[in-house]
Design a protein around this motif. Structure first.
Motif, mmCIF file in Angstrom:
data_model
loop_
_atom_site.group_PDB
_atom_site.id
_atom_site.type_symbol
_atom_site.label_atom_id
_atom_site.label_comp_id
_atom_site.label_asym_id
_atom_site.label_seq_id
_atom_site.Cartn_x
_atom_site.Cartn_y
_atom_site.Cartn_z
ATOM 1 N N LEU A 181 89.500 -98.023 -10.427
ATOM 2 C CA LEU A 181 88.084 -98.384 -10.374
ATOM 3 C C LEU A 181 87.241 -97.137 -10.603
ATOM 4 N N TYR A 182 86.340 -97.238 -11.573
ATOM 5 C CA TYR A 182 85.415 -96.141 -11.868
ATOM 6 C C TYR A 182 84.011 -96.585 -11.452
ATOM 7 N N GLN A 183 83.315 -95.758 -10.690
ATOM 8 C CA GLN A 183 81.916 -96.046 -10.377
ATOM 9 C C GLN A 183 81.048 -95.057 -11.128
ATOM 10 N N LEU A 190 76.880 -99.959 -20.577
ATOM 11 C CA LEU A 190 76.744 -98.521 -20.767
ATOM 12 C C LEU A 190 77.786 -97.779 -19.944
ATOM 13 N N ALA A 191 77.973 -98.210 -18.689
ATOM 14 C CA ALA A 191 78.963 -97.579 -17.814
ATOM 15 C C ALA A 191 80.374 -97.705 -18.392
ATOM 16 N N THR A 210 84.775 -93.388 -23.275
ATOM 17 C CA THR A 210 84.667 -92.199 -24.126
ATOM 18 C C THR A 210 84.882 -90.889 -23.367
ATOM 19 N N THR A 211 84.473 -90.823 -22.100
ATOM 20 C CA THR A 211 84.566 -89.547 -21.383
ATOM 21 C C THR A 211 85.794 -89.443 -20.492
ATOM 22 N N ILE A 212 86.397 -90.584 -20.125
ATOM 23 C CA ILE A 212 87.543 -90.557 -19.210
ATOM 24 C C ILE A 212 88.817 -91.052 -19.884
ATOM 25 N N LYS A 234 76.452 -90.921 -15.647
ATOM 26 C CA LYS A 234 77.202 -89.924 -14.897
ATOM 27 C C LYS A 234 78.291 -90.620 -14.080
ATOM 28 N N THR A 235 79.501 -90.098 -14.130
ATOM 29 C CA THR A 235 80.591 -90.632 -13.314
ATOM 30 C C THR A 235 80.396 -90.193 -11.869
#
Length: 262
Positions: free
Chosen positions: A5-7, A76-77, A83-85, A252-253
C-alpha cells in the motif's frame, strides 16, 4: 495474501498538503466487497486499485462507502506511484476506467491528466442543499456534481455546511462544488460530499472536469490556474481542450507499507 500500500499526497509539492490517496497494485481483481473494506480501513477519501494488463492499466477507485466512476487525485497518485516507485517506463500511461480511457503524461515534474470534459448546465438547487448552506450562491449548475457559483473567494472560504441537513441529500456518486473567481488564481473551489465519512474533499480532480470548461468559457481563457481552498490546499494547472480537459499537478509519497487480506 500480502499486498503493498502506497499513500501519496496529490496536487501538492509538500507532504501533508493536497489530497491523500492510497494506491494498491494487484495481480488480479479482489472481490468488490474486499476492496471496499480496504478503502474503509484506509480512511482516506479514495483508494485506487490497479491491474497492469500491458497496453493499458486497469484502474478502479473506492471511497470508504462506494466505488466511484471517476477520481482525479487518486489517478494522479497512481501515476506517481508507477513512475517514481515502480519504474514504469512508458512515456504515457493509459488507464482503462469506468469513465473510459484516461491518459497521463509526466512533463517537468507535473502529471498531466487527460480527462473527459463535463460542462455543467443551469439547474435548480434542491431545497435541502440550499438550507444546508450558510451563504446562498448566485448561480446554480449541474453535471455529475452540483456547481454553485459565488461572488468571490471570501464567500467560498466562508462556506459552512449544516451536515444534519446536507446528509439527507442523495447525489450518488456526486457532490456539491462551490466556486468563484480567485484572488490570486483564475478560480477557487471547495467540494462537499453528502453521506460520506469525509465531508469536504481536500482536492478533487474530477470536479475540475466541470470547473475547467465553465471557467474557461466565463473567463475566455484556455489555460487556467486553480486552487482548491480546503485546509490542506491543492494547486491545479488546467487546460480546456473542447471535449477533454487537462488537469495537472504534482505529488509526494507519504508512506509505503504492507497489509494482509484473506
Amino acid at each position: 495474501m500480502e499486498l503493498i500500500l502506497y499513500q501519496i499526497d496529490a496536487f501538492t509539492d509538500t507532504i501533508f498538503g493536497g489530497n491523500p490517496a492510497c494506491v494498491v497494485p494487484l495481480n488480479k481483481w479482489l472481490p468488490d466487497e474486499i476492496m471496499l473494506k480496504i478503502a474503509k480501513e484506509n480512511a482516506v477519501a479514495e483508494t485506487a486499485f490497479f491491474v497492469d494488463k500491458g497496453e493499458k492499466i486497469h484502474l478502479r477507485w473506492f471511497t470508504p462507502e462506494i466505488e466511484m466512476d471517476l477520481c482525479g487525485h487518486a489517478t494522479l497518485a497512481t501515476a506517481h506511484c508507477l513512475t517514481t516507485i515502480l519504474d514504469y517506463q512508458k512515456g504515457e500511461i493509459v488507464f482503462k476506467t469506468l469513465s473510459g480511457d484516461l491518459f497521463v503524461k509526466v512533463e517537468n515534474g507535473q502529471y498531466k491528466m487527460n480527462f473527459p470534459s463535463r460542462m455543467p448546465v443551469v439547474d435548480i438547487l434542491p431545497p435541502t442543499i440550499s438550507k444546508s448552506l450558510n451563504i446562498k450562491p448566485k448561480e446554480i449548475l449541474k453535471s455529475r456534481d452540483y456547481v454553485l457559483v459565488y461572488e468571490n473567494e471570501t464567500e467560498v472560504r466562508n462556506i459552512e455546511i449544516d451536515r444534519q441537513l446536507f446528509d439527507q441529500i442523495n447525489i450518488d456518486p456526486g457532490g456539491v462544488i462551490v466556486t468563484a473567481v480567485g484572488d490570486k488564481c483564475d478560480f477557487v473551489s471547495r467540494v462537499f460530499t453528502p453521506q460520506a465519512s469525509i465531508l469536504e474533499d481536500p482536492v478533487t480532480g474530477s470536479a475540475h472536469c466541470s470547473l475547467i470548461p465553465f471557467w474557461s468559457k466565463r473567463l475566455n481563457k484556455k489555460e487556467l490556474y486553480a486552487k482548491q481552498v480546503s485546509e490542506r490546499l491543492g494547486k491545479l494547472y488546467c487546460e480546456d481542450k473542447g471535449d477533454r480537459v487537462i488537469i495537472s499537478g504534482q505529488a509526494k509519497t507519504y508512506s509505503i507499507g504492507k497489509f494482509w487480506t484473506e
